[in-house]
Design an enzyme around this catalytic site. Sequence first.
Site, PDB file in Angstrom:
ATOM      1  N   TYR A 147       0.858  -1.188   0.000  1.00 34.59           N
ATOM      2  CA  TYR A 147       0.000   0.000   0.000  1.00 34.59           C
ATOM      3  C   TYR A 147       0.889   1.231   0.000  1.00 34.59           C
ATOM      4  O   TYR A 147       1.830   1.322   0.786  1.00 34.59           O
ATOM      5  CB  TYR A 147      -0.889   0.007   1.245  1.00 34.59           C
ATOM      6  CG  TYR A 147      -1.808   1.205   1.349  1.00 34.59           C
ATOM      7  CD1 TYR A 147      -2.855   1.383   0.437  1.00 34.59           C
ATOM      8  CD2 TYR A 147      -1.637   2.159   2.353  1.00 34.59           C
ATOM      9  CE1 TYR A 147      -3.698   2.490   0.537  1.00 34.59           C
ATOM     10  CE2 TYR A 147      -2.493   3.256   2.446  1.00 34.59           C
ATOM     11  CZ  TYR A 147      -3.520   3.411   1.543  1.00 34.59           C
ATOM     12  OH  TYR A 147      -4.358   4.499   1.647  1.00 34.59           O
ATOM     13  N   ASP A 240       9.204   2.958  -0.040  1.00 32.45           N
ATOM     14  CA  ASP A 240       8.141   3.585   0.744  1.00 32.45           C
ATOM     15  C   ASP A 240       8.375   3.198   2.197  1.00 32.45           C
ATOM     16  O   ASP A 240       8.009   2.107   2.637  1.00 32.45           O
ATOM     17  CB  ASP A 240       6.780   3.103   0.244  1.00 32.45           C
ATOM     18  CG  ASP A 240       5.630   3.732   1.031  1.00 32.45           C
ATOM     19  OD1 ASP A 240       5.888   4.309   2.105  1.00 32.45           O
ATOM     20  OD2 ASP A 240       4.482   3.623   0.572  1.00 32.45           O
ATOM     21  N   LYS A 268       4.054   9.009   8.753  1.00 37.06           N
ATOM     22  CA  LYS A 268       3.786   8.464  10.087  1.00 37.06           C
ATOM     23  C   LYS A 268       4.767   9.001  11.140  1.00 37.06           C
ATOM     24  O   LYS A 268       4.587  10.118  11.586  1.00 37.06           O
ATOM     25  CB  LYS A 268       3.693   6.943  10.012  1.00 37.06           C
ATOM     26  CG  LYS A 268       2.534   6.570   9.050  1.00 37.06           C
ATOM     27  CD  LYS A 268       1.979   5.180   9.113  1.00 37.06           C
ATOM     28  CE  LYS A 268       0.665   5.114   8.336  1.00 37.06           C
ATOM     29  NZ  LYS A 268       0.669   4.355   7.110  1.00 37.06           N
TER      30      LYS A 268
HETATM   31  C1  PLP Z   1       0.060   4.867   5.676  1.00 36.74           C
HETATM   32  C2  PLP Z   1       0.846   4.574   4.457  1.00 36.74           C
HETATM   33  C3  PLP Z   1       0.832   5.409   3.332  1.00 36.74           C
HETATM   34  C4  PLP Z   1      -0.142   6.539   3.195  1.00 36.74           C
HETATM   35  O1  PLP Z   1       0.054   7.530   4.133  1.00 36.74           O
HETATM   36  P1  PLP Z   1      -1.209   8.509   4.475  1.00 36.74           P
HETATM   37  O2  PLP Z   1      -0.589   9.531   5.361  1.00 36.74           O
HETATM   38  O3  PLP Z   1      -2.229   7.646   5.124  1.00 36.74           O
HETATM   39  O4  PLP Z   1      -1.675   9.054   3.167  1.00 36.74           O
HETATM   40  C5  PLP Z   1       1.718   5.158   2.307  1.00 36.74           C
HETATM   41  N1  PLP Z   1       2.557   4.113   2.356  1.00 36.74           N
HETATM   42  C6  PLP Z   1       2.606   3.281   3.406  1.00 36.74           C
HETATM   43  C7  PLP Z   1       3.597   2.164   3.412  1.00 36.74           C
HETATM   44  C8  PLP Z   1       1.723   3.458   4.475  1.00 36.74           C
HETATM   45  O5  PLP Z   1       1.715   2.584   5.485  1.00 36.74           O
END
Ligand code: PLP
Length: 426
Positions: A147, A240, A268
């Site tokens: 994701y 990511d 995060k």
């Molecule tokens: C949470 C998450 C996102 C998206 O971040 P948001 O601040 O919710 O848009 C992207 N990549 C990873 C791996 C994530 O866990």
Amino acid sequence: MPSLTDARSAQLYARAVTLLPGGVNSPVRAMRAIGRDPIFVDHGAGAELVDVDGNRYVDWVCSWGPLIHGHAHPEIVAAVQQAAARGTSFGAPTAGEIELAAEIADRLPSVEMSRMTSSGTEASMSALRLARAVTGRDMILKFSGAYHGHVDGLLAEAGSGLATQGIPASPGVPAAATAATVIVPWNDPDALRAATARHELAAIVAEPYPANMGLVPPDAGFLGLLREQADANGALLVFDEVISGFRVARGGAQERSGVTPDLTIMGKVVGGGVPAAAYGGPKALMERIAPAGDVYQAGTLSGNPLAVAAGLATLRLLDAGAYERLAATTTRLAEGLRAAAGDLPVQVATVPGLLTVFFRAEPVHDYADAAAADRDAYAAWCRALLAHGVYAPPSQFEAWFPSLAHDDAAIERTLAAASAAFASLS
Ligand SMILES: *Cc1c(COP(=O)(O)O)cnc(C)c1O
């Protein structure tokens, strides 16, 4: 079994569904995957969450990752209060943004320069725009079950077979948006090689420790293969690290694995619980971003002073000792959960700072394995945990987020609840 009183949550939910789709502002909070209604939060303190009915939980979700120091850490609260008193947003540069970028660069040698955004989704979207601009190519390779936010082009599922073109995973995503996305199963070197042989890629984008299908760590050598295949293809490697960054090690997955990406997506932890994210890389790539360069990307609240203050306070508390403590907490929790599960068909996947309890007899190696887990058993176990005062991720496909606020008492409370919850399944 102790039962939750949830009269206040039920009242709020009844009103919320009339004003918010599904009663929530992000789907997983609705708790549909575990077959119950959402729990409305009143406040949090340290490792504990208190709901509007006064139920207290050991919180292993911690806002899905940002709260690596637990709820309402006094130094982070003070930093945000001080920043707020000086004004919440200026739309003009502030000194704190430089300090945060320097802190990031110090931890991630591959990130000489970074650009802040307000969400991880935006950071992913922007990093891919940059990768496409730099390479002059359109195709992006991503992994099944990964994701990267709700970006159109990345909200794609794999078709059948190896190395397939993405198909939209949601109504409203145009087929054209996912036509430039190639999807490969995680931990599958042959599928990866087949895809890189067939497509000229702008980027290979990966969660180096995927945690959005539950935690499914890379096999030995797999991240190195990503680096090698990206180079051979002429693609950028984009990590990511929205979850893994500043969590699995001081310098994230890239430090832990020794594999260096071209671009890194952060979120995060970097915002310390206030909306903020970032992407970054070497100066030569990042200077393509406007106004240094020609790749447009902007944000009214990007580099917001509250978020910068929270992010800086969060990172400055993360010294070497903090990572040792976080790793020790994760190990104790993982070992305790394995012991509590006994002979049940359960796998506990773990890296420092992350963990998933899969209801499956065999180890989980990719998304197909994760999807084959017994979701009903997970749902029942998770509901039982809540009833025993433990707030675990309300979905089989999410990670637990140990924090530095989880002490021995929190772990012991959790393991006692886990044993009772496992027992209630049989
Ligand atoms: C949470 C998450 C996102 C998206 O971040 P948001 O601040 O919710 O848009 C992207 N990549 C990873 C791996 C994530 O866990």
